[in-house]
Enzyme design. Sequence first.
Site, PDB file in Angstrom:
ATOM      1  N   ASP A 230      -1.935  -1.001  10.530  1.00  0.00           N
ATOM      2  CA  ASP A 230      -2.165  -1.009   9.084  1.00  0.00           C
ATOM      3  C   ASP A 230      -2.286  -2.425   8.496  1.00  0.00           C
ATOM      4  O   ASP A 230      -1.929  -2.660   7.352  1.00  0.00           O
ATOM      5  CB  ASP A 230      -1.197  -0.103   8.314  1.00  0.00           C
ATOM      6  CG  ASP A 230       0.246  -0.477   8.510  1.00  0.00           C
ATOM      7  OD1 ASP A 230       0.488  -1.489   9.158  1.00  0.00           O
ATOM      8  OD2 ASP A 230       1.113   0.260   8.003  1.00  0.00           O
TER       9      ASP A 230
ATOM     10  N   LYS B 215       0.847  -1.211   0.000  1.00  0.00           N
ATOM     11  CA  LYS B 215       0.000   0.000   0.000  1.00  0.00           C
ATOM     12  C   LYS B 215       0.868   1.241   0.000  1.00  0.00           C
ATOM     13  O   LYS B 215       2.047   1.194   0.377  1.00  0.00           O
ATOM     14  CB  LYS B 215      -0.948   0.018   1.209  1.00  0.00           C
ATOM     15  CG  LYS B 215      -0.259   0.059   2.592  1.00  0.00           C
ATOM     16  CD  LYS B 215       0.108   1.441   3.085  1.00  0.00           C
ATOM     17  CE  LYS B 215       0.804   1.394   4.437  1.00  0.00           C
ATOM     18  NZ  LYS B 215       1.514   2.597   4.823  1.00  0.00           N
TER      19      LYS B 215
HETATM   20  O1  C5P Z   1       0.092  -0.429  15.138  1.00  0.00           O
HETATM   21  P1  C5P Z   1       1.529  -0.504  14.767  1.00  0.00           P
HETATM   22  O2  C5P Z   1       2.216  -1.735  15.284  1.00  0.00           O
HETATM   23  O3  C5P Z   1       1.775  -0.293  13.324  1.00  0.00           O
HETATM   24  O4  C5P Z   1       2.230   0.731  15.493  1.00  0.00           O
HETATM   25  C1  C5P Z   1       3.618   0.801  15.709  1.00  0.00           C
HETATM   26  C2  C5P Z   1       3.895   1.960  16.645  1.00  0.00           C
HETATM   27  O5  C5P Z   1       3.645   3.204  15.975  1.00  0.00           O
HETATM   28  C3  C5P Z   1       3.017   1.999  17.891  1.00  0.00           C
HETATM   29  O6  C5P Z   1       3.566   1.257  18.933  1.00  0.00           O
HETATM   30  C4  C5P Z   1       2.978   3.479  18.213  1.00  0.00           C
HETATM   31  O7  C5P Z   1       4.150   3.850  18.903  1.00  0.00           O
HETATM   32  C5  C5P Z   1       3.022   4.126  16.857  1.00  0.00           C
HETATM   33  N1  C5P Z   1       1.681   4.488  16.354  1.00  0.00           N
HETATM   34  C6  C5P Z   1       1.024   5.587  16.868  1.00  0.00           C
HETATM   35  N2  C5P Z   1      -0.214   5.929  16.387  1.00  0.00           N
HETATM   36  C7  C5P Z   1      -0.794   5.220  15.401  1.00  0.00           C
HETATM   37  C8  C5P Z   1      -0.141   4.095  14.845  1.00  0.00           C
HETATM   38  C9  C5P Z   1       1.102   3.752  15.351  1.00  0.00           C
HETATM   39  O8  C5P Z   1       1.538   6.264  17.777  1.00  0.00           O
HETATM   40  N3  C5P Z   1      -1.988   5.605  14.939  1.00  0.00           N
END
Ligand code: C5P
Length: 320
Positions: free
Chosen positions: A136, A10
């Site tokens: 995502d 994506k």
């Molecule tokens: O959900 P994901 O594992 O992709 O997120 C990785 C990190 O990115 C999270 O631990 C967080 O620190 C940050 N994040 C965030 N806000 C989001 C998505 C991710 O702060 N909406």
Amino acid sequence: MTVTVRSFAKINMGLRIGPARPDGFHELLTLYQTIGLHDVLRVSVARGSGIEIRCTDTRVPRDESNTCWKVAERVMQSLRTKGRVVIDIDKRLPVQGGLGGASANAVATLLALEQVLRRPLPPAEKLRIAAEIGSDLPLFLVGGTVLGVSRGEQVYPVPDFPAIPCVVLTPDVGVSTPRAFATWDSQQKLTPPPTFDRMNELGRELSAWLSEPYSGAPSGFWKRRGRAENPLLWLVRAGIKNDFEEVVFPEYPELGEAKRTVMRAGAKYASLSGSGSTLYGLFPSRETAARAVKKLRKQGWTAQATVTLPRRQYWRRIFR
Ligand code: C5P
């Protein structure tokens, strides 16, 4: 039985970061778009137990930290079934962040396991499992042009953009997503922000775009000017942008330079995808995209031409 599945990547067409939440995530508003670049996964279930990840790319973890592992564990639990899950990942996507490669691999594993076991999971259960593993993942259960809200895990299909030629540039730089969010937060503290305003602004643009055909403008008006003609240019004019550029480009000036290079190579629009380091450019034709790739490679960049993947093609091409 082994099921082979394509795991498409994506890009983000516009991303606004909202306030930090008590759970450590940030509110987000983004438009995801699936593209034609993909990995290939082969998934099988044999007698026995456990999960095995095979991948020749040493940068891909083969233990429980792999998103495919996490998804396989949860799917087997959810279906209350036993077996030895073997996931073979043919890594063709660049592993640099921004394309959602690991997330796409996980969703491909989920879809393949449903086929292998001939046991479909309820759609809401699939979305729950996906969101639990990462913000995502769920978008890959929708495909095409997808609106992402909350922390990016709440996803809604929106009318598809037509297939648009695009060039994906993968600079040899690793950007940490949590760190990019943290830098964003510290900058917001310096200049107290109307954080929700920024999200609302993009929200209004998207809403205007989605409701345009019903807005009561004189007939023929939109045929000349509106999205019937070129939905993408409409959005570009509306000013879609990725907030991460504000924190990532100052830290990695070569990425800002890369974006300018893509624009100079003929893109109508270029942007960082997610928190990077992947950048992409959208082009008026496959020929101009192919020419840009040649030019960029000559300058030493790693670049690939592809095309955005509308929802119908996404689902048609996942299994082969
Ligand atoms: O959900 P994901 O594992 O992709 O997120 C990785 C990190 O990115 C999270 O631990 C967080 O620190 C940050 N994040 C965030 N806000 C989001 C998505 C991710 O702060 N909406």
